[in-house]
Design a protein around this motif. Structure first.
Motif, PDB file in Angstrom:
ATOM      1  N   GLU A 133       0.817  -1.224   0.000  1.00 38.91           N
ATOM      2  CA  GLU A 133       0.000   0.000   0.000  1.00 38.91           C
ATOM      3  C   GLU A 133       0.848   1.271   0.000  1.00 38.91           C
ATOM      4  OE1 GLU A 133      -0.246  -2.450   2.253  1.00 38.91           O
ATOM      5  OE2 GLU A 133      -2.325  -2.914   2.783  1.00 38.91           O
ATOM      6  N   ILE A 134       1.992   1.230   0.662  1.00 45.10           N
ATOM      7  CA  ILE A 134       2.834   2.432   0.744  1.00 45.10           C
ATOM      8  C   ILE A 134       3.334   2.840  -0.646  1.00 45.10           C
ATOM      9  CG2 ILE A 134       5.045   3.310   1.602  1.00 45.10           C
ATOM     10  CD1 ILE A 134       4.560   1.884   4.189  1.00 45.10           C
ATOM     11  N   VAL A 135       3.656   1.841  -1.466  1.00 43.76           N
ATOM     12  CA  VAL A 135       4.106   2.148  -2.826  1.00 43.76           C
ATOM     13  C   VAL A 135       2.973   2.793  -3.614  1.00 43.76           C
ATOM     14  CG1 VAL A 135       5.029   1.170  -4.963  1.00 43.76           C
ATOM     15  CG2 VAL A 135       5.740   0.236  -2.751  1.00 43.76           C
ATOM     16  N   PHE A 136       1.782   2.225  -3.510  1.00 46.66           N
ATOM     17  CA  PHE A 136       0.628   2.829  -4.187  1.00 46.66           C
ATOM     18  C   PHE A 136       0.361   4.234  -3.646  1.00 46.66           C
ATOM     19  CE2 PHE A 136      -0.834  -1.644  -5.153  1.00 46.66           C
ATOM     20  CZ  PHE A 136      -0.728  -1.511  -6.523  1.00 46.66           C
ATOM     21  N   ALA A 137       0.530   4.407  -2.332  1.00 46.07           N
ATOM     22  CA  ALA A 137       0.297   5.724  -1.733  1.00 46.07           C
ATOM     23  C   ALA A 137       1.261   6.761  -2.303  1.00 46.07           C
ATOM     24  CB  ALA A 137       0.450   5.639  -0.205  1.00 46.07           C
ATOM     25  N   LEU A 138       2.518   6.391  -2.490  1.00 45.44           N
ATOM     26  CA  LEU A 138       3.493   7.306  -3.091  1.00 45.44           C
ATOM     27  C   LEU A 138       3.062   7.728  -4.489  1.00 45.44           C
ATOM     28  CD1 LEU A 138       6.827   5.618  -1.963  1.00 45.44           C
ATOM     29  CD2 LEU A 138       6.075   7.917  -1.359  1.00 45.44           C
ATOM     30  N   VAL A 139       2.552   6.768  -5.261  1.00 46.95           N
ATOM     31  CA  VAL A 139       2.098   7.065  -6.625  1.00 46.95           C
ATOM     32  C   VAL A 139       0.907   8.016  -6.600  1.00 46.95           C
ATOM     33  CG1 VAL A 139       1.132   6.072  -8.734  1.00 46.95           C
ATOM     34  CG2 VAL A 139       2.957   4.870  -7.516  1.00 46.95           C
ATOM     35  N   PHE A 140      -0.047   7.755  -5.722  1.00 43.99           N
ATOM     36  CA  PHE A 140      -1.254   8.583  -5.684  1.00 43.99           C
ATOM     37  C   PHE A 140      -0.993   9.950  -5.057  1.00 43.99           C
ATOM     38  CE2 PHE A 140      -3.486   4.459  -6.208  1.00 43.99           C
ATOM     39  CZ  PHE A 140      -4.266   4.807  -7.301  1.00 43.99           C
ATOM     40  N   VAL A 142       1.617  11.686  -5.634  1.00 43.48           N
ATOM     41  CA  VAL A 142       2.097  12.458  -6.780  1.00 43.48           C
ATOM     42  C   VAL A 142       0.929  12.926  -7.645  1.00 43.48           C
ATOM     43  CG1 VAL A 142       3.457  12.340  -8.906  1.00 43.48           C
ATOM     44  CG2 VAL A 142       4.322  11.290  -6.813  1.00 43.48           C
ATOM     45  N   ALA A 143      -0.102  12.081  -7.754  1.00 46.21           N
ATOM     46  CA  ALA A 143      -1.234  12.399  -8.625  1.00 46.21           C
ATOM     47  C   ALA A 143      -2.208  13.378  -7.984  1.00 46.21           C
ATOM     48  CB  ALA A 143      -1.957  11.109  -9.010  1.00 46.21           C
ATOM     49  N   VAL A 144      -2.592  13.123  -6.720  1.00 45.30           N
ATOM     50  CA  VAL A 144      -3.667  13.917  -6.103  1.00 45.30           C
ATOM     51  C   VAL A 144      -3.190  14.792  -4.953  1.00 45.30           C
ATOM     52  CG1 VAL A 144      -5.372  12.175  -6.751  1.00 45.30           C
ATOM     53  CG2 VAL A 144      -4.325  12.065  -4.484  1.00 45.30           C
ATOM     54  N   GLY A 145      -1.898  14.708  -4.625  1.00 47.37           N
ATOM     55  CA  GLY A 145      -1.369  15.530  -3.547  1.00 47.37           C
ATOM     56  C   GLY A 145      -1.457  14.837  -2.196  1.00 47.37           C
ATOM     57  N   LEU A 146      -0.923  15.518  -1.179  1.00 52.15           N
ATOM     58  CA  LEU A 146      -0.930  14.982   0.177  1.00 52.15           C
ATOM     59  C   LEU A 146      -2.356  14.930   0.721  1.00 52.15           C
ATOM     60  CD1 LEU A 146       2.102  16.982   1.603  1.00 52.15           C
ATOM     61  CD2 LEU A 146       2.127  14.638   0.750  1.00 52.15           C
ATOM     62  N   GLY A 147      -2.610  13.940   1.588  1.00 47.96           N
ATOM     63  CA  GLY A 147      -3.921  13.877   2.222  1.00 47.96           C
ATOM     64  C   GLY A 147      -4.532  12.498   2.187  1.00 47.96           C
ATOM     65  N   PRO A 148      -5.671  12.316   2.843  1.00 54.68           N
ATOM     66  CA  PRO A 148      -6.303  11.000   2.968  1.00 54.68           C
ATOM     67  C   PRO A 148      -6.748  10.379   1.647  1.00 54.68           C
ATOM     68  CG  PRO A 148      -7.214  12.541   4.566  1.00 54.68           C
ATOM     69  CD  PRO A 148      -6.366  13.346   3.638  1.00 54.68           C
ATOM     70  N   PHE A 149      -7.079  11.225   0.646  1.00 55.71           N
ATOM     71  CA  PHE A 149      -7.571  10.677  -0.623  1.00 55.71           C
ATOM     72  C   PHE A 149      -6.541   9.741  -1.247  1.00 55.71           C
ATOM     73  CE2 PHE A 149      -8.644  11.574  -5.292  1.00 55.71           C
ATOM     74  CZ  PHE A 149      -9.511  10.494  -5.342  1.00 55.71           C
ATOM     75  N   ALA A 150      -5.264  10.126  -1.192  1.00 53.54           N
ATOM     76  CA  ALA A 150      -4.208   9.262  -1.725  1.00 53.54           C
ATOM     77  C   ALA A 150      -4.163   7.945  -0.954  1.00 53.54           C
ATOM     78  CB  ALA A 150      -2.858   9.970  -1.639  1.00 53.54           C
ATOM     79  N   GLY A 151      -4.365   8.010   0.356  1.00 52.02           N
ATOM     80  CA  GLY A 151      -4.382   6.797   1.162  1.00 52.02           C
ATOM     81  C   GLY A 151      -5.555   5.892   0.822  1.00 52.02           C
ATOM     82  N   VAL A 152      -6.711   6.485   0.615  1.00 51.33           N
ATOM     83  CA  VAL A 152      -7.894   5.699   0.242  1.00 51.33           C
ATOM     84  C   VAL A 152      -7.644   4.952  -1.065  1.00 51.33           C
ATOM     85  CG1 VAL A 152     -10.292   5.847  -0.517  1.00 51.33           C
ATOM     86  CG2 VAL A 152      -9.544   7.132   1.483  1.00 51.33           C
ATOM     87  N   ALA A 154      -4.779   4.130  -2.408  1.00 54.30           N
ATOM     88  CA  ALA A 154      -3.761   3.090  -2.217  1.00 54.30           C
ATOM     89  C   ALA A 154      -4.372   1.832  -1.599  1.00 54.30           C
ATOM     90  CB  ALA A 154      -2.637   3.624  -1.326  1.00 54.30           C
ATOM     91  N   LEU A 155      -5.203   2.028  -0.575  1.00 53.18           N
ATOM     92  CA  LEU A 155      -5.886   0.893   0.046  1.00 53.18           C
ATOM     93  C   LEU A 155      -6.826   0.210  -0.936  1.00 53.18           C
ATOM     94  CD1 LEU A 155      -6.785   2.474   3.517  1.00 53.18           C
ATOM     95  CD2 LEU A 155      -5.032   0.756   3.078  1.00 53.18           C
ATOM     96  N   PHE A 156      -7.501   1.002  -1.736  1.00 51.46           N
ATOM     97  CA  PHE A 156      -8.452   0.477  -2.717  1.00 51.46           C
ATOM     98  C   PHE A 156      -7.772  -0.477  -3.693  1.00 51.46           C
ATOM     99  CE2 PHE A 156      -9.677   1.680  -7.188  1.00 51.46           C
ATOM    100  CZ  PHE A 156     -10.624   0.684  -7.345  1.00 51.46           C
ATOM    101  N   VAL A 157      -6.675  -0.046  -4.290  1.00 48.58           N
ATOM    102  CA  VAL A 157      -6.016  -0.862  -5.312  1.00 48.58           C
ATOM    103  C   VAL A 157      -5.464  -2.152  -4.705  1.00 48.58           C
ATOM    104  CG1 VAL A 157      -4.159  -0.949  -7.009  1.00 48.58           C
ATOM    105  CG2 VAL A 157      -5.440   1.163  -6.706  1.00 48.58           C
ATOM    106  N   HIS A 158      -4.752  -2.039  -3.599  1.00 44.27           N
ATOM    107  CA  HIS A 158      -4.164  -3.235  -2.981  1.00 44.27           C
ATOM    108  C   HIS A 158      -5.246  -4.196  -2.484  1.00 44.27           C
ATOM    109  CE1 HIS A 158      -1.213  -5.607  -0.760  1.00 44.27           C
ATOM    110  NE2 HIS A 158      -2.074  -5.612   0.243  1.00 44.27           N
ATOM    111  N   THR A 159      -6.265  -3.654  -1.842  1.00 47.78           N
ATOM    112  CA  THR A 159      -7.321  -4.512  -1.284  1.00 47.78           C
ATOM    113  C   THR A 159      -8.164  -5.147  -2.372  1.00 47.78           C
ATOM    114  OG1 THR A 159      -7.404  -3.052   0.641  1.00 47.78           O
ATOM    115  CG2 THR A 159      -9.232  -4.577   0.369  1.00 47.78           C
ATOM    116  N   ALA A 160      -8.369  -4.458  -3.492  1.00 47.00           N
ATOM    117  CA  ALA A 160      -9.114  -5.046  -4.606  1.00 47.00           C
ATOM    118  C   ALA A 160      -8.416  -6.302  -5.109  1.00 47.00           C
ATOM    119  CB  ALA A 160      -9.264  -4.026  -5.737  1.00 47.00           C
ATOM    120  N   GLY A 161      -7.075  -6.281  -5.131  1.00 49.99           N
ATOM    121  CA  GLY A 161      -6.342  -7.474  -5.534  1.00 49.99           C
ATOM    122  C   GLY A 161      -6.525  -8.620  -4.554  1.00 49.99           C
TER     123      GLY A 161
END
Length: 273
Positions: A133-140, A142-152, A154-161
């Motif tokens: 999730e941390i790797v996905f969070a770093l990517v997001f 960059v895309a959406v900026g700092l904050g909970p949305f990037a965390g959501v 990141a959790l979404f992509v990893h948990t969907a798998g």
């Protein structure tokens, strides 16, 4: 006599075949056992396990842990608000993942889709699940900026798998009779899935989703380290400033929150499964 002799020959032949089969099974078990021991020895060396060293230096851990006490609850309101943000991230990350995992799991099930659809879908789920999730969070971030949305996200992509894999296993374990009954009415493939498969797997899917929600709250608590919001931001800042009393207070609040979530989830699972 001839018939009797033939029967005896057949019995001897069957006995020989069974003996050969038993020998093959025994040989296979021995090979599996040897391979397992070899893997354990190899992984032991690669992991550099050293339990005597751990026992020898265990006192260092005790001294370090003592520095966490007493906990500093002077900012408990801030920590509580951050914890609520973390739980909210876990809720939405899990919800979005569960929604995405439903079609992905159907596409990854061998008893529903052909192999040329199943295999690519499974590899996609493997990739989503393998990356932390941390790797996905770093990517997001960059895309959406700092904050909970990037965390959501990141959790979404990893948990969907992860949920896609678990959901597909539940689909592959269903009783085919109900699906065949729906098919006998002339239903389409989509109707077979909706009325023949989903009713059988809903309790398991719900249970898996609740388990992942608990895990996601814990995962969300560290995503703040890379700027993805939640209690992880305060936790990281406290570690950086060596303010272990505040770290202890944050950990206590996280433990209490996780215990409450676990209790509620357990009751929900028991009522559904």
């Amino acid at each position: 006599m001839k018939a009797t002799y033939s029967n005896q020959e057949m019995s001897a032949e069957v006995a020989q075949m069974l003996a050969k089969e038993d020998k093959r099974v025994t040989t296979g078990k021995v090979i599996f056992l040897v391979a397992t021991i070899a893997v354990l020895i190899f992984s032991y060396r690669q992991s550099e396990l050293n339990f005597p060293l751990l026992l020898q230096r265990g006192g260092n851990m005790v001294e370090y842990t003592r520095s966490y006490f007493p906990p500093d609850f002077s900012y408990w309101q801030t920590y509580l608000e951050d914890t609520i943000i973390t739980i909210s991230m876990g809720i939405w990350g899990t919800l979005l993942a569960a929604i995405a995992a439903v079609p992905l799991s159907v596409l990854a099930s061998e008893n529903v889709c052909p192999v040329w659809i199943v295999q690519p879908t499974r590899r996609l789920l493997d990739a989503m699940r393998a990356i932390n999730e941390i790797v996905f969070a770093l990517v997001f971030v960059v895309a959406v900026g700092l904050g909970p949305f990037a965390g959501v996200m990141a959790l979404f992509v990893h948990t969907a798998g992860a949920l896609g894999k678990l959901f597909s296993e539940a689909v592959e374990a269903i009783e085919p009779g109900q699906v065949e009954g729906v098919r006998a009415t002339g239903a389409s493939k989509i109707q077979e899935i909706i009325f023949g498969i989903i009713p059988q797997v809903i309790p398991l899917w719900t249970s898996f989703t609740l388990y992942r929600f608990e895990s996601n709250v814990r995962a969300a608590s560290v995503l703040g380290i890379v700027g993805a919001g939640g209690i992880g931001v305060s936790l990281y800042q406290s570690f950086q400033s060596f303010d272990y009393g505040k770290v202890c207070a944050i950990l206590i609040i996280l433990i209490l929150a996780t215990s409450i979530i676990d209790t509620i989830s357990a009751k929900l699972r028991n009522s559904l499964v």
